[in-house]
Design a protein around this motif. Structure first.
Motif, PDB file in Angstrom:
ATOM      1  N   LYS A 172      -1.541   0.316   9.392  1.00 37.80           N
ATOM      2  CA  LYS A 172      -1.405   1.700   8.957  1.00 37.80           C
ATOM      3  C   LYS A 172      -0.162   2.364   9.543  1.00 37.80           C
ATOM      4  CE  LYS A 172      -4.758   2.097   6.079  1.00 37.80           C
ATOM      5  NZ  LYS A 172      -4.460   2.399   4.661  1.00 37.80           N
ATOM      6  N   GLN A 173       0.201   2.024  10.764  1.00 38.76           N
ATOM      7  CA  GLN A 173       1.410   2.600  11.355  1.00 38.76           C
ATOM      8  C   GLN A 173       2.655   2.139  10.595  1.00 38.76           C
ATOM      9  OE1 GLN A 173       1.176   3.197  15.975  1.00 38.76           O
ATOM     10  NE2 GLN A 173      -0.066   1.411  15.479  1.00 38.76           N
ATOM     11  N   ILE A 174       2.729   0.844  10.301  1.00 41.88           N
ATOM     12  CA  ILE A 174       3.889   0.328   9.572  1.00 41.88           C
ATOM     13  C   ILE A 174       3.887   0.843   8.129  1.00 41.88           C
ATOM     14  CG2 ILE A 174       5.046  -1.769   8.773  1.00 41.88           C
ATOM     15  CD1 ILE A 174       4.040  -3.190  11.266  1.00 41.88           C
ATOM     16  N   GLU A 175       2.711   0.951   7.546  1.00 39.55           N
ATOM     17  CA  GLU A 175       2.588   1.492   6.184  1.00 39.55           C
ATOM     18  C   GLU A 175       3.228   2.871   6.087  1.00 39.55           C
ATOM     19  OE1 GLU A 175      -1.104   3.761   4.529  1.00 39.55           O
ATOM     20  OE2 GLU A 175      -1.488   1.615   4.296  1.00 39.55           O
ATOM     21  N   VAL A 176       2.982   3.717   7.081  1.00 41.67           N
ATOM     22  CA  VAL A 176       3.512   5.075   7.064  1.00 41.67           C
ATOM     23  C   VAL A 176       5.038   5.075   7.201  1.00 41.67           C
ATOM     24  CG1 VAL A 176       3.629   7.169   8.485  1.00 41.67           C
ATOM     25  CG2 VAL A 176       1.422   6.292   7.748  1.00 41.67           C
ATOM     26  N   ASN A 194       0.827  -1.204   0.000  1.00 41.40           N
ATOM     27  CA  ASN A 194       0.000   0.000   0.000  1.00 41.40           C
ATOM     28  C   ASN A 194       0.863   1.256   0.000  1.00 41.40           C
ATOM     29  OD1 ASN A 194      -2.840   0.543  -0.153  1.00 41.40           O
ATOM     30  ND2 ASN A 194      -2.674   1.580   1.814  1.00 41.40           N
ATOM     31  N   ALA A 195       1.984   1.233   0.737  1.00 36.11           N
ATOM     32  CA  ALA A 195       2.889   2.383   0.753  1.00 36.11           C
ATOM     33  C   ALA A 195       3.468   2.625  -0.643  1.00 36.11           C
ATOM     34  CB  ALA A 195       4.015   2.142   1.755  1.00 36.11           C
ATOM     35  N   ILE A 196       3.825   1.542  -1.328  1.00 32.15           N
ATOM     36  CA  ILE A 196       4.376   1.658  -2.686  1.00 32.15           C
ATOM     37  C   ILE A 196       3.339   2.252  -3.637  1.00 32.15           C
ATOM     38  CG2 ILE A 196       5.144   0.307  -4.672  1.00 32.15           C
ATOM     39  CD1 ILE A 196       6.454  -1.619  -2.569  1.00 32.15           C
ATOM     40  N   VAL A 197       2.115   1.762  -3.566  1.00 36.06           N
ATOM     41  CA  VAL A 197       1.043   2.281  -4.427  1.00 36.06           C
ATOM     42  C   VAL A 197       0.820   3.768  -4.154  1.00 36.06           C
ATOM     43  CG1 VAL A 197      -1.435   2.162  -4.920  1.00 36.06           C
ATOM     44  CG2 VAL A 197      -0.095   0.057  -4.760  1.00 36.06           C
ATOM     45  N   MET A 198       0.808   4.141  -2.879  1.00 32.50           N
ATOM     46  CA  MET A 198       0.623   5.553  -2.523  1.00 32.50           C
ATOM     47  C   MET A 198       1.769   6.409  -3.058  1.00 32.50           C
ATOM     48  SD  MET A 198      -0.668   5.094   1.424  1.00 32.50           S
ATOM     49  CE  MET A 198      -0.792   6.842   1.802  1.00 32.50           C
TER      50      MET A 198
END
Length: 434
Positions: A400-404, A246-250
Motif C-alpha cells: 500500500k505504501q508503494i501503491e500510493v 492497483n494504482a493505475i486502476v485507482m
C-alpha cells in the motif's frame, strides 16, 4: 509462506490500457529501485526500513530492558502516522480484544486532546500506580512539535511524577534525529529512539514508531519485515506489479469520475488497517497543486467498510446509488474454524447453515457480494491475504505504501508533503497565542 494474491479482472479497466500505463510508470519504478541503495538520504527512504538491522537489534534489546513483570500499561502518545499503523498491526494480528485477554502489558493509545477520554486514562494509570504496578510512556512525534501529543505527554508525565521518583526510566521518546524534542528527551534522561528525518510520519510504520510498541506486545517484527521485503520485490518489478496495477486502476477510475475508493475488509480485525491506509491516500494524493505548480485539486476520497457488517448499511447505496465508487475487497484465506451447531428449534429460521463452518458461510457471502457487483457493473478489485499473521500484514503495509507513490506519480503530485495540514497547525498556534 504463501504470498498474497491480487485480482483486477472486475475493475472494468482493460488489460491493454493497464499495460500502457505500466510503461508510463517505468521511470518511477526505476527511481524506487535506485532508492534501495540510498538508504535514508531520499524521501523514498521508507522502502529501506525493512533492511535496517541496527534498528531491529536496538528495538529487541530495548524491549528486553523495558518489559518488566509488573509493567501493566504501555501508553502510546501520538497522533496520525505516529499511532495509526501501530493500532492497525496490533488489531490485525492480536485482535480487537487484546487488552481483555489477560495480556500484559495492556496498551492505551492517547491521540486526541479529548478531556473525557484523558480523564479515564488518568484514572487507569493512578489505579495502576497505587497497586504498585508500572506504566511505560512512549511519546511519538517525528517533528517533536505536535500540539496534541506534547500536551497529552505533559499531562501524563505530571501524573507519573506524583507516584514514581525515577520516572525517567519509564519514558521512551520516538522522534526525528536533531529535533528539539530529541534534545529535551536526552536532557531528561529518557530513552530515545530516532526516526530518519526524510521518512515522513505516514510512511513510518516499519520504523521505531511501530516497532517498539509492537515488539513490547509480542509482535514478531522479524516476520513483519520479511513480509514487507517479499512484497517490496514484487512491487519494484516491471511485470506483475500489484502496487502499480492497483494504482493505475485507482487513477483511471478516478478519471472516469469514480472518486471514492472504498476498502471493504471482510475481517473486523483488519478495520484499523483501512484507517491507516485512509491517511496514507488522503494526505499523499489530496493536493491543491501538482509538483510543477499547476492548480489541480487532486485526490481520491478513501473510505473504509467492514463485511459483512456494512452489507446491512452500505450495500443499498453501492447498488442503487451514484456510480462514483471503486471498491477494493480484502479477505483472508486462513481463518479460525468454528462450526454452526445443529439446533432443531432454530432450523427453520435460516436454511442451509447448520453443521457448516462459519468460514464457508462467510465465503459464500463474499462470493454473493462480488456476484452482485458484477451483475450491476460496479467495479472492484480484490486482495486475498493468506492470513492475519505478521508476514501477510507486512506484505499489505509495503504494497500500500508503494501503491500510493505510484498513484501520486500519475496525479503528478508530491506524495510526501502535506502543506494544507500545516495551515491548520499555524492557525492553531495563532489561536493559542491569543
Amino acid at each position: 509462506m504463501r504470498e498474497s494474491e491480487f485480482f483486477y479482472e472486475n475493475s472494468l479497466i482493460g488489460k491493454s490500457l493497464i499495460n500502457d500505463y505500466l510503461k508510463k510508470l517505468e521511470p518511477e519504478i526505476k527511481k524506487l529501485n535506485e532508492s534501495l541503495n540510498l538508504r535514508y538520504t531520499s524521501e523514498y527512504g521508507f522502502i529501506n526500513l525493512p533492511d535496517d538491522r541496527a534498528l531491529i537489534l536496538k528495538i529487541k534489546n530495548l524491549t528486553l530492558q523495558k518489559k518488566e513483570n509488573d509493567l501493566e500499561y504501555l501508553v502510546v502518545i501520538g497522533i496520525g502516522g505516529s499511532s495509526l499503523g501501530t493500532i492497525a498491526i496490533l488489531e490485525a494480528i492480536k485482535g480487537k480484544f487484546y487488552n481483555l485477554l489477560h495480556n500484559t502489558p495492556k496498551i492505551i493509545f492517547v491521540e486526541s486532546l479529548d478531556t473525557f477520554y484523558l480523564t479515564q486514562v488518568i484514572h487507569l494509570l493512578e489505579d495502576s500506580f497505587k497497586s504498585g504496578k508500572k506504566v511505560l510512556l512512549n511519546l511519538i512525534s517525528n517533528s517533536g512539535t505536535t500540539t496534541e501529543s506534547i500536551a497529552n505527554f505533559e499531562i501524563l508525565i505530571a501524573v507519573m511524577k506524583k507516584y514514581i521518583d525515577n520516572y525517567h526510566k519509564y519514558v521512551v521518546v520516538t522522534t526525528d534525529k536533531g529535533s528539539l524534542l530529541n534534545k529535551i528527551a536526552i536532557e531528561n534522561r529518557f530513552e530515545v529512539l530516532e526516526t530518519p528525518n526524510l521518512v515522513s510520519g505516514r510512511f513510518s510504520v516499519l520504523s521505531a514508531v511501530g516497532f517498539f510498541p509492537l515488539a513490547l506486545l509480542g509482535i514478531d517484527i522479524e516476520k513483519l519485515v520479511y513480509g514487507a521485503k517479499v512484497m517490496r520485490k514484487r512491487c519494484l518489478s516491471i511485470k506483475e506489479n500489484p502496487a502499480a496495477i492497483n494504482a493505475i486502476v485507482m487513477y483511471l477510475s478516478n478519471q472516469g469520475k469514480k472518486n471514492i475508493y472504498e476498502s471493504l475488509f471482510f475481517s473486523i480485525e483488519l478495520e484499523a488497517l483501512g484507517k491507516w491506509y485512509r491517511q496514507l491516500v488522503a494526505e499523499s494524493v489530496g493536493k491543491e497543486f501538482t509538483k510543477f505548480g499547476n492548480k489541480i485539486n487532486a485526490g481520491i476520497t478513501p473510505t473504509v467498510a467492514i463485511g459483512s457488517n456494512d452489507m446491512h448499511s452500505m450495500f443499498q447505496l453501492y447498488i442503487a446509488g451514484p456510480k462514483d465508487k471503486l471498491l477494493h475487497i480484502i479477505s483472508l484465506d486462513k481463518t479460525p474454524s468454528i462450526n454452526i451447531p445443529k439446533h432443531i428449534e432454530y432450523s427453520n429460521l435460516v436454511n442451509n447453515i447448520q453443521n457448516k463452518p462459519a468460514a464457508i458461510i462467510m465465503g459464500a457471502i463474499i462470493k454473493s457480494v462480488k456476484l452482485s457487483f458484477k451483475e450491476r457493473s460496479i467495479p472492484f478489485t480484490e486482495c486475498l491475504l493468506n492470513s492475519n499473521d505478521e508476514f501477510s500484514v507486512g506484505e499489505f503495509l509495503m504494497m500500500k505504501q508503494i501503491e500510493v507513490i505510484y498513484l501520486a506519480y500519475l496525479f503528478m503530485v508530491n506524495p510526501f508533503d502535506q502543506p494544507n495540514v500545516e495551515l491548520y497547525k499555524e492557525n492553531l498556534k495563532k489561536l493559542l497565542k491569543r
